[in-house]
Design a protein around this motif. Sequence first.
Motif, PDB file in Angstrom:
ATOM      1  N   CYS A  41       0.817  -1.213   0.000  1.00  0.00           N
ATOM      2  CA  CYS A  41       0.000   0.000   0.000  1.00  0.00           C
ATOM      3  C   CYS A  41       0.850   1.263   0.000  1.00  0.00           C
ATOM      4  O   CYS A  41       1.808   1.384   0.767  1.00  0.00           O
ATOM      5  CB  CYS A  41      -0.914  -0.009   1.225  1.00  0.00           C
ATOM      6  N   GLY A  42       0.498   2.189  -0.929  1.00  0.00           N
ATOM      7  CA  GLY A  42       1.214   3.455  -1.010  1.00  0.00           C
ATOM      8  C   GLY A  42       0.469   4.593  -0.317  1.00  0.00           C
ATOM      9  O   GLY A  42       0.862   5.738  -0.422  1.00  0.00           O
ATOM     10  N   TYR A  43      -0.655   4.269   0.336  1.00  0.00           N
ATOM     11  CA  TYR A  43      -1.448   5.248   1.094  1.00  0.00           C
ATOM     12  C   TYR A  43      -1.880   6.429   0.231  1.00  0.00           C
ATOM     13  O   TYR A  43      -1.856   7.563   0.659  1.00  0.00           O
ATOM     14  CB  TYR A  43      -0.673   5.709   2.350  1.00  0.00           C
ATOM     15  N   CYS A  44      -2.282   6.102  -1.006  1.00  0.00           N
ATOM     16  CA  CYS A  44      -2.734   7.151  -1.923  1.00  0.00           C
ATOM     17  C   CYS A  44      -4.151   7.613  -1.584  1.00  0.00           C
ATOM     18  O   CYS A  44      -4.574   8.682  -1.995  1.00  0.00           O
ATOM     19  CB  CYS A  44      -2.692   6.629  -3.357  1.00  0.00           C
ATOM     20  N   GLY A  45      -4.893   6.786  -0.873  1.00  0.00           N
ATOM     21  CA  GLY A  45      -6.249   7.155  -0.468  1.00  0.00           C
ATOM     22  C   GLY A  45      -7.313   6.895  -1.518  1.00  0.00           C
ATOM     23  O   GLY A  45      -8.483   7.201  -1.308  1.00  0.00           O
ATOM     24  N   CYS A  54      -7.367   0.027  -6.612  1.00  0.00           N
ATOM     25  CA  CYS A  54      -6.020   0.118  -6.023  1.00  0.00           C
ATOM     26  C   CYS A  54      -4.941  -0.028  -7.096  1.00  0.00           C
ATOM     27  O   CYS A  54      -4.877  -1.042  -7.777  1.00  0.00           O
ATOM     28  CB  CYS A  54      -5.827  -0.946  -4.942  1.00  0.00           C
ATOM     29  N   PRO A  55      -4.101   1.005  -7.267  1.00  0.00           N
ATOM     30  CA  PRO A  55      -3.099   0.984  -8.338  1.00  0.00           C
ATOM     31  C   PRO A  55      -1.948   0.007  -8.104  1.00  0.00           C
ATOM     32  O   PRO A  55      -1.224  -0.327  -9.038  1.00  0.00           O
ATOM     33  CB  PRO A  55      -2.585   2.425  -8.366  1.00  0.00           C
ATOM     34  N   VAL A  56      -1.793  -0.442  -6.887  1.00  0.00           N
ATOM     35  CA  VAL A  56      -0.660  -1.336  -6.602  1.00  0.00           C
ATOM     36  C   VAL A  56      -1.098  -2.749  -6.204  1.00  0.00           C
ATOM     37  O   VAL A  56      -0.281  -3.582  -5.834  1.00  0.00           O
ATOM     38  CB  VAL A  56       0.264  -0.725  -5.521  1.00  0.00           C
ATOM     39  N   ILE A  75      -5.069  -4.477  -2.225  1.00  0.00           N
ATOM     40  CA  ILE A  75      -6.309  -4.928  -1.586  1.00  0.00           C
ATOM     41  C   ILE A  75      -6.808  -6.203  -2.240  1.00  0.00           C
ATOM     42  O   ILE A  75      -6.834  -6.323  -3.458  1.00  0.00           O
ATOM     43  CB  ILE A  75      -7.433  -3.863  -1.682  1.00  0.00           C
ATOM     44  N   CYS A  82      -8.710   4.155  -2.562  1.00  0.00           N
ATOM     45  CA  CYS A  82      -9.728   3.195  -2.114  1.00  0.00           C
ATOM     46  C   CYS A  82     -10.708   3.858  -1.146  1.00  0.00           C
ATOM     47  O   CYS A  82     -11.907   3.592  -1.187  1.00  0.00           O
ATOM     48  CB  CYS A  82      -9.061   1.989  -1.455  1.00  0.00           C
TER      49      CYS A  82
HETATM   50  S1  SF4 Z   1      -5.808   2.347  -3.163  1.00  0.00           S
HETATM   51 FE1  SF4 Z   1      -4.287   0.800  -2.614  1.00  0.00          FE
HETATM   52  S2  SF4 Z   1      -2.370   1.938  -2.407  1.00  0.00           S
HETATM   53 FE2  SF4 Z   1      -4.026   3.436  -2.329  1.00  0.00          FE
HETATM   54  S3  SF4 Z   1      -4.495   3.677  -0.136  1.00  0.00           S
HETATM   55 FE3  SF4 Z   1      -5.868   2.098  -0.930  1.00  0.00          FE
HETATM   56  S4  SF4 Z   1      -4.802   0.152  -0.517  1.00  0.00           S
HETATM   57 FE4  SF4 Z   1      -3.285   1.785  -0.360  1.00  0.00          FE
END
Ligand code: SF4
Length: 58
Positions: A10-14, A49-51, A54, A16
């Motif tokens: 997770c890159g915590y991009c927000g 989620c780009p990475v 999830i 999601c």
């Molecule tokens: S979309 Fe993916 S990378 Fe971004 S906050 Fe949510 S879990 Fe993390």
Amino acid sequence: MSININRYKCGYCGACVGVCPKGALELVETWIEVDESVCIVCGICDRICPVGAIEVMK
Ligand code: SF4
Ligand code: SF4
């Protein structure tokens, strides 16, 4: 547990947090919290989620 968030990916991009129709996700500092009592397991967060952090299990 129906939702798995890989906290190492997770890159915590927000992203999601913003797409969840139930407001079940919350970004708390560097941690995504899931409120499983309101989650409807729709899988939208999984797809956005780009990475690929999830994983929603039906
Ligand atoms: S979309 Fe993916 S990378 Fe971004 S906050 Fe949510 S879990 Fe993390
Ligand atoms: S599966 Fe749907 S309701 Fe559950 S956290 Fe993800 S976007 Fe929100």
